[in-house]
Design an enzyme around this catalytic site. Structure first.
Site, PDB file in Angstrom:
ATOM      1  N   LYS A  32       0.808  -1.225   0.000  1.00  0.00           N
ATOM      2  CA  LYS A  32       0.000   0.000   0.000  1.00  0.00           C
ATOM      3  C   LYS A  32       0.847   1.285   0.000  1.00  0.00           C
ATOM      4  O   LYS A  32       0.458   2.280  -0.600  1.00  0.00           O
ATOM      5  CB  LYS A  32      -0.943   0.006   1.210  1.00  0.00           C
ATOM      6  CG  LYS A  32      -2.124  -0.947   1.056  1.00  0.00           C
ATOM      7  CD  LYS A  32      -2.984  -0.956   2.296  1.00  0.00           C
ATOM      8  CE  LYS A  32      -4.319  -0.333   2.017  1.00  0.00           C
ATOM      9  NZ  LYS A  32      -5.306  -0.512   3.082  1.00  0.00           N
ATOM     10  N   ASP A  63     -10.222   4.204   1.412  1.00  0.00           N
ATOM     11  CA  ASP A  63     -10.594   3.681   2.739  1.00  0.00           C
ATOM     12  C   ASP A  63     -11.381   4.715   3.548  1.00  0.00           C
ATOM     13  O   ASP A  63     -12.356   4.369   4.227  1.00  0.00           O
ATOM     14  CB  ASP A  63      -9.333   3.276   3.531  1.00  0.00           C
ATOM     15  CG  ASP A  63      -8.879   1.858   3.206  1.00  0.00           C
ATOM     16  OD1 ASP A  63      -9.699   1.069   2.688  1.00  0.00           O
ATOM     17  OD2 ASP A  63      -7.703   1.536   3.481  1.00  0.00           O
ATOM     18  N   GLY A  68      -2.211   2.107   9.433  1.00  0.00           N
ATOM     19  CA  GLY A  68      -2.644   2.630   8.141  1.00  0.00           C
ATOM     20  C   GLY A  68      -4.122   2.947   8.111  1.00  0.00           C
ATOM     21  O   GLY A  68      -4.533   3.995   7.580  1.00  0.00           O
TER      22      GLY A  68
END
Ligand code: NAP
Length: 279
Positions: free
Chosen positions: A71, A108, A137
């Site tokens: 990521k 997200d 994260g």
């Protein structure tokens, strides 16, 4: 020269990737909308990431979801990075553009917000402080979204305090850092409480937090979705709060990628939830 039709391909890259529910979710949507396309899980080692991102578009891939451990690394390999992905320091959605450029985004945070809006319609994030447990994260994405929603103050507690301190320097004065062992003390007056740690997940220790100070008007969300109903959510419900599980965030964060790659905005509804749960 006539171009033959190519079936659009997408997928999720990570390592490991076998646990990902994304292939079931995108596969379900492709079938539901009768779209010719495929979505494939791909276990790609860190050393092969750059090469994979060069080769996959040539094979017909229009985009990818990205999971651990790629990521953060994909940001350096992308040609264009959205502001929110840059702020979070990670991307979960890549789009391969027809001009050959790679566009990196992080959905997200918008998935987190859409989940709460859908499942706790009375949620008024700007009406009071928020408490965020964890500083990994996922916490970064949640905090960026909460700031965008106008939350006046965000209290963060994390086992490793230095990680929470780093959030304060990255996100600014709205963030206050609290002791992990006394995290229950920061809940007072909070209108939003979010567990972003992996505690409570199947195979991990239970997430236990003193909820004595919890405001019954708070909306409480757990990002963990295996199990769907965590001990933390059950306790918050017992305290009178509205609770929201983490599955909706998984579904909502996936929708923008599906739309960009396959051209149809997919529904996030009970049918979608049932399909993913039965996978
Ligand atoms: P991450 O960057 O590895 O962060 C993990 C977090 O959990 C850190 O705050 C870590 O604290 C904490 N933690 C782990 N084990 C702990 C323990 N034994 N005691 C106390 N704290 C502990 O992972 P992430 O990407 O942020 O993901 C976190 C969780 O969110 C995972 O369960 C993931 O599945 C879930 N998630 C869900 C969605 C969704 O769509 N619903 C999306 C993203 C993530 P330290 O800093 O002290 O290690």
């Amino acid at each position: 020269m006539t171009e033959h039709e190519r079936i659009p391909l997408a997928g999720v890259i990570g390592s490991p990737v076998a646990h990902s529910r994304s292939p079931f979710l995108h596969g379900y949507w492709l079938q539901r909308y009768g779209i010719k396309g495929a979505y494939i899980p791909m276990d790609i080692a860190q050393a092969d990431l750059a090469e994979a991102l060069q080769v996959l578009p040539k094979l017909g891939f229009v985009g990818l979801n990205v999971t651990i451990p790629h990521k953060e690394s994909v940001l350096k390999l992308a040609d264009s990075v959205t502001d929110r992905a840059a702020l979070i320091g990670a991307a979960n959605t890549l789009t391969f553009r027809s001009d050959g450029k790679i566009y990196a985004d992080n959905t997200d945070g918008s998935g987190f917000v859409a989940n709460l809006r859908q499942n706790a319609p009375m949620w008024a994030p700007a009406s009071g402080p928020a408490a965020v447990l964890g500083a990994g994260g996922a916490a970064r994405a949640v905090i960026a979204a909460l700031i965008e929603m106008g939350v006046p103050e965000i209290r963060v507690a994390n086992r490793t305090r230095a990680r929470a301190e780093a959030l304060r320097s990255d996100f600014g004065a709205k963030i206050s850092v609290h002791e992990w062992v006394q995290a229950g003390n920061m809940l007072e007056d909070c209108m939003t409480v979010v567990n972003t740690t992996s505690l409570g997940m199947v195979g991990k220790a239970e997430f236990k937090l003193s909820l004595d100070g919890l405001n019954p008007k708070a909306v409480v969300n757990d990002l963990v979705y295996t199990p769907l109903r965590t001990h933390f959510l059950n306790e918050a419900e017992r305290a009178g709060c509205t609770t929201v599980d983490g599955l909706g965030m998984l579904l909502h964060q996936a929708a923008p990628g599906f739309e960009r790659w396959f051209g149809t905005r997919p529904a996030v509804d009970d049918e979608t939830r049932r399909a993913v749960l039965s996978a």
